[in-house]
Motif scaffolding. Structure first.
Motif, PDB file in Angstrom:
ATOM      1  N   THR A  19       0.865  -1.182   0.000  1.00 38.77           N
ATOM      2  CA  THR A  19       0.000   0.000   0.000  1.00 38.77           C
ATOM      3  C   THR A  19       0.898   1.226   0.000  1.00 38.77           C
ATOM      4  N   PRO A  20       0.360   2.407  -0.230  1.00 37.97           N
ATOM      5  CA  PRO A  20       1.219   3.594  -0.150  1.00 37.97           C
ATOM      6  C   PRO A  20       1.923   3.711   1.202  1.00 37.97           C
ATOM      7  N   GLU A  21       1.249   3.262   2.254  1.00 33.27           N
ATOM      8  CA  GLU A  21       1.830   3.371   3.599  1.00 33.27           C
ATOM      9  C   GLU A  21       2.885   2.300   3.855  1.00 33.27           C
ATOM     10  N   SER A  22       2.763   1.136   3.217  1.00 31.22           N
ATOM     11  CA  SER A  22       3.687   0.035   3.506  1.00 31.22           C
ATOM     12  C   SER A  22       4.794  -0.121   2.477  1.00 31.22           C
ATOM     13  N   LEU A  23       4.768   0.678   1.415  1.00 38.19           N
ATOM     14  CA  LEU A  23       5.721   0.494   0.327  1.00 38.19           C
ATOM     15  C   LEU A  23       7.163   0.585   0.813  1.00 38.19           C
ATOM     16  N   HIS A  24       7.484   1.603   1.591  1.00 38.40           N
ATOM     17  CA  HIS A  24       8.873   1.791   2.042  1.00 38.40           C
ATOM     18  C   HIS A  24       9.345   0.586   2.850  1.00 38.40           C
ATOM     19  N   PHE A  43       5.743   4.587  -9.226  1.00 38.81           N
ATOM     20  CA  PHE A  43       4.906   3.614  -8.529  1.00 38.81           C
ATOM     21  C   PHE A  43       4.816   3.980  -7.053  1.00 38.81           C
ATOM     22  N   THR A  44       3.592   4.110  -6.538  1.00 37.39           N
ATOM     23  CA  THR A  44       3.400   4.543  -5.153  1.00 37.39           C
ATOM     24  C   THR A  44       2.693   3.508  -4.283  1.00 37.39           C
TER      25      THR A  44
END
Length: 464
Positions: A19-24, A43-44
């Motif tokens: 998800t955008p929050e878990s990508l990193h 890609f985000t």
């Protein structure tokens, strides 16, 4: 189904849900090129995003799939529809068992293709397959995907290839596959005598009407009746439709297709019900034998109907079927019909409008509709609008004048043919995707099927 799932593969490519929050966090500990490529491509991790990542030798090494944690059903749908042929494995860490199972269903729905009329083979016939995730109920996944795929196939089929006879044959085949029984009334004289409205709607076509009654399940189980509008093509009759409104009228049997798809799923799952499916299969054609505005028809129940508009034919077909449904003293009647443009005006093309005579059953749809992303919206059976259906010469008129509350008045018309004590759900559906989304290609769609099945399963359970 065998082509989109596989038991094991040594060369499977990893699917990494983000998800955008878990990508990193998902990229930490992986080669730095993953993060660089994600930044370079923009890609985000947004839902529906798919990012293919190459290995050192240019091979496909991993795939990032963006998804919405509130709708895991579509987690893998975009990937299934866009990745090159090969085998893939879902990274399951951090996902609930429920999310994984729904993602597997979404993979199957995203793999759906309707190729019946394509003369050229696909450019790449290497299957795109998902390795079965651990602990997934494979039968449940394949049953859901197959039932929805069958519904889509029926709606997408050209009308010349799916007239009343062919639709009846589909029901007979379905009953045989599951150990049920199907009775088809095909004799025109018998249809005219016992199903007068169905006969009137279909009598102008060379494809004679069929009345289909499929039964399955223990005789002492709670009786559930599914009713489907099976207008295999709708010209509008003598109130002929304009070109733009007639173009997709192959989908006017979408209610029947949905009822058959739901029946398929119920039988595959072995729900503890005595199932009956009732379908009126007709073509609403134009000819010297067409029924007319101003005609008065007798229904199966004996009530008379003045015809205001021959393009309001679906409710006439359902009137006869609902009368038969009431004779079975069911615990629930559910009808599906592509009935009114007014429902589309009210809720658009992507929500199934429904009406309910029973508040408990209406409430029972809320959670499964959300969980399975099968949006439904209840419209009111507003009894004061019943005056719009008053006729000067018959018991009721088939279409209200003035163009107001068309979906509601159609539902009120149908309610006349359902016993007051019988719980009843009426779905006024589009049965067609007008745009493509992951797992939901443009074309025929089984609207309301997932929500109703889950509600039935929760209420009645399974025999096995």
């Amino acid at each position: 189904m065998e082509s989109v799932f596989v038991d094991e593969s040594p060369a499977a490519v990893e699917l990494i849900p983000v998800t955008p929050e878990s990508l990193h966090a998902a990229l930490e500990g992986r080669p730095a090129r993953y993060a660089r490529w994600a930044r370079a491509t923009g890609f985000t991790g947004e839902a529906g995003g798919v990012l293919q990542i190459a290995g050192d030798q240019g091979e496909l090494e991993a795939v990032l799939v963006g998804y919405d944690v509130d709708q895991p059903l579509w987690m893998l749908a975009a990937a299934a529809g866009s990745l090159p042929g090969g085998d893939y494995r879902l990274q399951e860490a951090g996902l609930t068992a429920e999310a994984i199972e729904r993602a597997a269903v979404g993979w199957g729905l995203g793999s759906y293709r309707f190729r019946r009329y394509r003369s050229e083979p696909p450019t790449d016939d290497t299957p795109v397959r998902l390795i079965w995730p651990d602990g997934v109920n494979r039968e449940r996944v394949t049953s859901m995907v197959a039932a929805i795929g069958h519904t889509r196939d029926l709606i997408n089929t050209a009308p010349a290839d799916l007239m009343p006879g062919e639709l009846a044959a589909e029901a007979e085949d379905l009953a045989e596959r599951h150990g049920g029984a199907a009775r088809v009334v095909a004799d025109p004289d018998e249809v005219a005598r016992d199903w007068p409205c169905i006969h009137a709607v279909g009598r102008a076509s060379e494809h004679h009407p069929r009345v289909i009654e499929l039964t399955w399940g223990p005789e002492d189980a709670p009786p559930v009746v599914l009713v489907g509008k099976g207008v295999c093509f709708d010209s509008g009759g003598l109130n002929i439709k304009p070109d733009s409104a007639m173009r997709q009228m192959k989908k006017d049997m979408g209610g029947a297709a949905t009822a058959l798809g739901l029946a398929d799923l119920i039988m595959r799952a072995g729900l503890a019900v005595r199932l009956t499916v009732l379908i009126g299969a007709v073509e609403n054609a134009v000819g010297s034998r067409s029924f007319r505005p101003g005609d008065v028809l007798s229904t199966r129940s004996g009530r008379t109907v003045e015809i205001d508009n021959t393009d309001a034919e679906g409710r006439l077909v359902l009137a006869d079927l609902l009368d038969r449904a009431g004779e079975l003293e069911p615990a629930l009647v559910v009808d599906f019909a592509t009935l009114t443009g007014a429902a589309r005006v009210a809720v658009g093309h992507e929500i199934a409008a429904f009406f309910a005579s029973d508040d408990a059953w209406a409430a029972a749809l809320e959670e499964p509709a959300r969980a399975w992303d099968d949006p439904v919206w209840r419209l009111p059976l507003h009894a004061p609008y019943r005056h719009m259906l008053e006729s000067d010469v018959a018991d009721v008129v088939n279409a209200s004048s003035g163009g107001q509350a068309g979906a509601i008045t159609a539902a009120l018309f149908l309610q006349d043919f359902v016993p007051a004590e019988t719980p009843w759900l009426h779905f006024d559906i589009m049965a067609f995707n007008t745009r493509a989304r992951p797992g939901r290609p443009k074309g025929g769609e089984a609207m309301g099927l997932r929500a109703v099945f889950a509600a039935l399963e929760a209420r009645f359970g399974r025999v096995r």
